[in-house]
Write a protein that holds these residues in place. Structure first.
Motif, mmCIF file in Angstrom:
data_model
loop_
_atom_site.group_PDB
_atom_site.id
_atom_site.type_symbol
_atom_site.label_atom_id
_atom_site.label_comp_id
_atom_site.label_asym_id
_atom_site.label_seq_id
_atom_site.Cartn_x
_atom_site.Cartn_y
_atom_site.Cartn_z
ATOM 1 N N ALA A 98 0.810 -1.221 0.000
ATOM 2 C CA ALA A 98 0.000 0.000 0.000
ATOM 3 C C ALA A 98 0.845 1.273 0.000
ATOM 4 O O ALA A 98 0.492 2.260 -0.646
ATOM 5 N N LEU A 99 1.952 1.264 0.736
ATOM 6 C CA LEU A 99 2.730 2.490 0.935
ATOM 7 C C LEU A 99 3.997 2.421 0.092
ATOM 8 O O LEU A 99 5.055 2.007 0.555
ATOM 9 N N SER A 100 3.869 2.837 -1.154
ATOM 10 C CA SER A 100 4.956 2.636 -2.119
ATOM 11 C C SER A 100 5.640 3.932 -2.535
ATOM 12 O O SER A 100 6.480 3.915 -3.434
ATOM 13 N N THR A 101 5.288 5.051 -1.911
ATOM 14 C CA THR A 101 5.907 6.336 -2.249
ATOM 15 C C THR A 101 6.366 7.030 -0.973
ATOM 16 O O THR A 101 5.848 6.767 0.122
ATOM 17 N N THR A 102 7.311 7.948 -1.107
ATOM 18 C CA THR A 102 7.767 8.696 0.065
ATOM 19 C C THR A 102 6.719 9.713 0.522
ATOM 20 O O THR A 102 6.803 10.218 1.641
ATOM 21 N N THR A 103 5.745 10.014 -0.326
ATOM 22 C CA THR A 103 4.627 10.843 0.131
ATOM 23 C C THR A 103 3.845 10.113 1.211
ATOM 24 O O THR A 103 3.434 10.698 2.224
ATOM 25 N N GLY A 161 -17.772 2.253 0.653
ATOM 26 C CA GLY A 161 -17.305 1.981 -0.693
ATOM 27 C C GLY A 161 -15.819 2.106 -0.914
ATOM 28 O O GLY A 161 -15.356 2.168 -2.063
ATOM 29 N N LYS A 162 -15.031 2.130 0.161
ATOM 30 C CA LYS A 162 -13.577 2.235 -0.025
ATOM 31 C C LYS A 162 -12.831 1.562 1.126
ATOM 32 O O LYS A 162 -13.400 1.286 2.188
ATOM 33 N N THR A 188 -4.935 6.660 5.154
ATOM 34 C CA THR A 188 -5.015 6.757 3.705
ATOM 35 C C THR A 188 -6.176 5.869 3.243
ATOM 36 O O THR A 188 -6.546 4.925 3.927
ATOM 37 N N THR A 189 -6.760 6.201 2.099
ATOM 38 C CA THR A 189 -7.899 5.435 1.586
ATOM 39 C C THR A 189 -7.685 5.109 0.109
ATOM 40 O O THR A 189 -6.889 5.748 -0.575
ATOM 41 N N GLY A 237 -4.708 0.118 -5.092
ATOM 42 C CA GLY A 237 -4.380 1.529 -5.173
ATOM 43 C C GLY A 237 -5.000 2.181 -6.393
ATOM 44 O O GLY A 237 -5.765 1.550 -7.135
ATOM 45 N N PRO A 238 -4.731 3.477 -6.603
ATOM 46 C CA PRO A 238 -3.815 4.292 -5.804
ATOM 47 C C PRO A 238 -4.392 4.652 -4.433
ATOM 48 O O PRO A 238 -5.606 4.752 -4.274
#
Length: 540
Positions: free
Chosen positions: A55-60, A83-84, A107-108, A114-115
Motif C-alpha cells: 500500500a505504501l509505495s511512495t515517500t509521500t 465503498g472504499k 489513507t484510503t 491503489g492508488p
C-alpha cells in the motif's frame, strides 16, 4: 475437506489485520523499517493467499529515512466502509528508551491495489491504531496509549477517540480509555467490533514473545472503562502449550465468512532449538519472524468468542464451508531475471524506495550503486526478500570490480543493522579481487577468511554466490562457472537472525531474516555492482 495449514503467511508477516469484502478476504501486515510499507494479501478460501502490491509505495505516503531498526510501520489496520478501503498505519520514529515517538496516518483507496490517497496525519497518542466504523455512521480511532512517565506503566490502556469524517480529523475532547487490560499488562493491538448488540474489543497482552496472548472484552457502550474481560482463560495464547508447533499467538483480528462462520487471524512464530537445548527453556528461536496464522472461532452460551480446539489453537484448521478455491503458488520459491524496469513485489529495500540513486533494474540485470555499509540507516544499497522456509538455497551471479577494501558486493542474510552476514567480492592488498565472508553479531564485526580470502582469477568476469539455509544453521558457497560450487569455510548460527536472539541484548525488535543482494562503497566513489539471475528455492 479443505484445510488451513498454519502459518498461512509464512515468514515475516506480523500483526495481521483481516477483513472480508464480498467473497474476498484481505490481510494487511506490519513491515517495520522495510520498504514498501504494509504488506497485503488476498484469498477467497483463507487457505491459499496471493501477494498484492504494497500500500505504501511512495515517500509521500511513507518517509522512513534514518528510522531505527524495528521502527517504521507497526500494526496497520485495514477496514472497508463507504465503498472504499481505509488504512490506518503508524510510523514509529523512536523505539528505545522511555518514548515511542510516532505518527498515525490515514489513507484510503477505492481499489485494494491503489492508488492510495495522500496521507492524513491523525495523532501520535499511541501505536497499533485501528479504525472502527459503528453502525450509526460514526467512526472511532482505537489505539494503544503510550505513557513515557517512569512512575507509570508505559502501556496506558486502550483509548477511543471519535473521528470526524467532515473535517477528516479526530475530536480529541472525546478521547477516553475504555479498557485498562489485565494484570498481564502490555495491552496493545486493539480491534473493535459490534456483534449482537455488544461492542467486542480484541486486544493483545503480555508482549509479542512466549507470554503473548489475546484477550477479549465487551460492553454495551463505548463509555470510559466500561469493558469487562472474557472470563476464564485468555482467548488465545501458547504460553502453556510449549509443545505446539506454532507459538506466540495473539495480536490479530476477527472476520466473518459469508456463511456466518468466524475466524481469527493472529501473528505466530515457529521456534526450533539447538540440539543441546531444552525445548521449553529457551523455548526456541524464530528466524522466520512472526508469521500469520488463522484459527476458527465459535461463540459460547454466554456470547463470548472461543478458539476451536482450545486457547492454544491448531496447526490444521477446517476452512470455511463456503470457501472458493483460490489458485496460488505451491510455495514461495522465486526466480528473477531482472528483465523489467520495476522490482518484483517480493523485493524490499530498507527505509527508502528503490530509485536510480540506489540502482536500476531491467534488461536482465540489477545494478546497485555502492553506498553505506550494512550498518547504515541512511544510505544503503540492499534489495532483499523474506526467509519463508526453514530450508532453502538462494544464489545470484555478480559482476564487481572493486579497487579498495571499502568496496563490497554480494549475497547477504540480514536481520537488522547489527545482525547480518555477507558473502561478497572485495579487494585486498595481497590478491586484489577476492571473496570474503563476514558476520555482524550484536554490532561486532568478524571476517571469516582474513588473509586467506579467496582470490578471483583475472579472467573471471562473474562470480556466483550461494547460501544454503538449513534451519538451525546456514553457509555460503562460490563458483566461477555457475556449475561447480565450493563451500566457503564457516557455518553460521541462524538463531542470530531472530527476534528472540536480538531481544537478549536490545529491546523491541520484531522483524525476521531476509536474503538478498547488497553493494557497499563507503569510500564514497559509488562503485557499482551488476547482479543477474537471482534464485530462491525452498526445500521444505
Amino acid at each position: 475437506m479443505l484445510q488451513i495449514k498454519n502459518p498461512v503467511l509464512p515468514g515475516f508477516n506480523a500483526d495481521p489485520s483481516i477483513i472480508r469484502v464480498d467473497d474476498t478476504y484481505y490481510i494487511a501486515n506490519s513491515t517495520f523499517e522495510w520498504f514498501p510499507g504494509v504488506r497485503l494479501h488476498e484469498s477467497k478460501d483463507l487457505v491459499h493467499w496471493n501477494l498484492l502490491p504494497s500500500a505504501l509505495s511512495t515517500t509521500t505516503l511513507l518517509d522512513m529515512k534514518g528510522n531505527p531498526s524495528s521502527g517504521g510501520i507497526w500494526a496497520p489496520d485495514l477496514s472497508y466502509a463507504d465503498g472504499k478501503f481505509w488504512l490506518i498505519y503508524t510510523d514509529v520514529k523512536v523505539t528505545e528508551g522511555p518514548f515511542k515517538d510516532m505518527i498515525n496516518y490515514l489513507t484510503t483507496a477505492e481499489d485494494i491495489r491503489g492508488p492510495w490517497s495522500d496521507p492524513i496525519r491523525v495523532n501520535g497518542v499511541g501505536f497499533d491504531a485501528s479504525l472502527f466504523h459503528d453502525d450509526d455512521g460514526r467512526k472511532y480511532l482505537v489505539q494503544q496509549t503510550w505513557d513515557h512517565r517512569e512512575y507509570h506503566h508505559a502501556f496506558d490502556g486502550i483509548t477511543v477517540t471519535e473521528f470526524d469524517t467532515d473535517t477528516m480529523k479526530l475530536k480529541p475532547e472525546t478521547a477516553r480509555t475504555i479498557y485498562a487490560g489485565t494484570d498481564v499488562k502490555l495491552v496493545e493491538g486493539p480491534h473493535l467490533y459490534k456483534i449482537n448488540g455488544y461492542y467486542y474489543l480484541f486486544a493483545a497482552q503480555g508482549g509479542t514473545v512466549w507470554t503473548h496472548q489475546e484477550v477479549v472484552a465487551r460492553s454495551k457502550t463505548l463509555d470510559a472503562l466500561s469493558f469487562e474481560t472474557e472470563p476464564g482463560d485468555p482467548f488465545i495464547t501458547n504460553f502453556d502449550t510449549p509443545e505446539l508447533e506454532i507459538q506466540k499467538q495473539g495480536h490479530g483480528a476477527l472476520v466473518e465468512t459469508p456463511g456466518g462462520e468466524w475466524y481469527y487471524a493472529s501473528l505466530c512464530g515457529r521456534p526450533w532449538n539447538h540440539e543441546n537445548e531444552s525445548s521449553i527453556d529457551p523455548r526456541g528461536w524464530c528466524p522466520l519472524g512472526r508469521e500469520t496464522a488463522i484459527q476458527k472461532v465459535y461463540w459460547d452460551e454466554e456470547g463470548w468468542p472461543r478458539i476451536e480446539g482450545g486457547h492454544g489453537g491448531k496447526v490444521l484448521v477446517d476452512a470455511p464451508k463456503d470457501a472458493i478455491l483460490t489458485e496460488a503458488p505451491a510455495d514461495h520459491s522465486m526466480h528473477d531475471e531482472f528483465d523489467t524496469p520495476k522490482l518484483h513485489d517480493e523485493w524490499n529495500t530498507l527505509r527508502v524506495p528503490f530509485t536510480e540513486e540506489m540502482g536500476t533494474t531491467g534488461d536482465g540485470r540489477l545494478t546497485l550503486v555502492g553506498k553505506g555499509s550494512l550498518s547504515n540507516k541512511h544510505e544503503l544499497s540492499l534489495v532483499a526478500k523474506r526467509w519463508q522456509a526453514f530450508n532453502f538455497d538462494a544464489e545470484v551471479k555478480v559482476k564487481f570490480d572493486p579497487f579498495n577494501y571499502q568496496q563490497m558486493a554480494g549475497l547477504t542474510n540480514f536481520y537488522n543493522d547489527k545482525h547480518w552476514s555477507f558473502a561478497f567480492v572485495t579487494w585486498n592488498e595481497k590478491n586484489g579481487r577476492v571473496i570474503e565472508v563476514a558476520e555482524c553479531n550484536r554490532g561486532g564485526y568478524r571476517s571469516f577468511l582474513r588473509d586467506d580470502a579467496i582470490p578471483v582469477p583475472d579472467d573471471v568476469e562473474f562470480v556466483w554466490l550461494r547460501t544454503k539455509v538449513r534451519k538451525q544453521s546456514y553457509s555460503y558457497e562460490y563458483s566461477f562457472d555457475g556449475k561447480n560450487y565450493t563451500e566457503i569455510p564457516g557455518t553460521l548460527d541462524a538463531a542470530v537472525l531472530s527476534d528472540d536472539y536480538v531481544l537478549q541484548s536490545y529491546g523491541g525488535f520484531f522483524t525476521g531474516a531476509f536474503v538478498g543482494m547488497a553493494c557497499v562503497d563507503y569510500s564514497g566513489y559509488d562503485q557499482t555492482a551488476e547482479f543477474r539471475s537471482f534464485d530462491y528455492k525452498e526445500l521444505d
